[in-house]
Enzyme design. Structure first.
Site, mmCIF file in Angstrom:
data_model
loop_
_atom_site.group_PDB
_atom_site.id
_atom_site.type_symbol
_atom_site.label_atom_id
_atom_site.label_comp_id
_atom_site.label_asym_id
_atom_site.label_seq_id
_atom_site.Cartn_x
_atom_site.Cartn_y
_atom_site.Cartn_z
ATOM 1 N N ASP A 31 5.672 -5.614 0.389
ATOM 2 C CA ASP A 31 6.686 -4.577 0.215
ATOM 3 C C ASP A 31 6.510 -3.935 -1.163
ATOM 4 O OD1 ASP A 31 9.739 -4.099 1.666
ATOM 5 O OD2 ASP A 31 9.412 -3.340 -0.371
ATOM 6 N N ILE A 32 6.620 -2.627 -1.216
ATOM 7 C CA ILE A 32 6.409 -1.878 -2.457
ATOM 8 C C ILE A 32 7.541 -2.129 -3.466
ATOM 9 C CG2 ILE A 32 7.614 0.274 -1.848
ATOM 10 C CD1 ILE A 32 5.054 1.757 -2.804
ATOM 11 N N ASN A 87 15.983 -5.487 10.109
ATOM 12 C CA ASN A 87 17.128 -4.586 10.033
ATOM 13 C C ASN A 87 17.030 -3.596 11.203
ATOM 14 O OD1 ASN A 87 18.041 -5.742 7.596
ATOM 15 N ND2 ASN A 87 16.604 -4.485 6.418
ATOM 16 N N GLY A 93 20.811 -1.328 8.089
ATOM 17 C CA GLY A 93 20.091 -1.057 6.850
ATOM 18 C C GLY A 93 18.626 -0.707 7.050
ATOM 19 N N SER A 95 15.606 1.577 7.049
ATOM 20 C CA SER A 95 15.313 2.861 6.411
ATOM 21 C C SER A 95 14.001 3.478 6.891
ATOM 22 C CB SER A 95 15.282 2.699 4.885
ATOM 23 O OG SER A 95 14.263 1.805 4.497
ATOM 24 N N HIS A 100 9.614 -3.398 11.787
ATOM 25 C CA HIS A 100 9.031 -4.257 10.751
ATOM 26 C C HIS A 100 9.867 -5.510 10.569
ATOM 27 C CE1 HIS A 100 11.594 -1.162 8.901
ATOM 28 N NE2 HIS A 100 11.914 -2.033 7.960
ATOM 29 N N HIS A 102 10.675 -8.385 7.884
ATOM 30 C CA HIS A 102 10.557 -8.754 6.471
ATOM 31 C C HIS A 102 10.320 -10.266 6.393
ATOM 32 C CE1 HIS A 102 12.567 -5.071 4.662
ATOM 33 N NE2 HIS A 102 13.038 -4.992 5.900
#
Ligand code: AMP
Length: 114
Positions: A31-32, A87, A93, A95, A100, A102
């Site tokens: 994750d960035i 999410n 949440g 976005s 995906h 996490h």
């Protein structure tokens, strides 16, 4: 459109990501903006908008969940435990409109989430 998201571009190799695992069906990358010392996103190569997309088949979801465990092992967070989060939609949440998972680890997690 799920085809136009940043994650679809990463899956097609059109955008850079710090990839930690990939196979024919999915890609896992850091994750960035990490929310834990280890924070990886596991995505299908196929453009699927989210967990609630009918194109998110049980086979696909099972594979993604399995890859989360492989990534946790590979990155050394499995022994102490970790969290896998998906999410879904606005209240969840989400976005980025590309499914995906996490994978978060490297510190104790709190509960309940915000
Ligand atoms: P979500 O809020 O569940 O949709 O999660 C989206 C995640 O994508 C966030 O944790 C972002 O930090 C992460 N993210 C956004 N753009 C990128 C990118 N180009 N490379 C890696 N992670 C990203």
């Amino acid at each position: 459109m799920a085809e136009d998201t940043i994650f679809a571009k990463i899956a097609r190799g059109e955008m850079h990501a710090d990839i930690v695992y990939e196979d024919d069906d999915c890609v896992a990358f850091r994750d960035i903006d990490p929310k834990a010392p280890t924070h990886v996103l596991v995505i299908p190569r196929e453009p699927v908008s989210g967990l609630d997309d009918p194109k998110a088949t049980p086979d696909m979801l099972g594979h993604l969940a399995h890859v989360c465990t492989k990534v946790a092992e590979k990155l050394g967070i499995a022994g102490d435990g970790y969290r896998v989060v998906v999410n879904v939609g606005r209240n969840g949440g989400q976005s980025v409109s590309h499914l995906h998972f996490h994978v978060l680890g490297g510190r104790p997690m709190t509960w309940p989430p915000g």
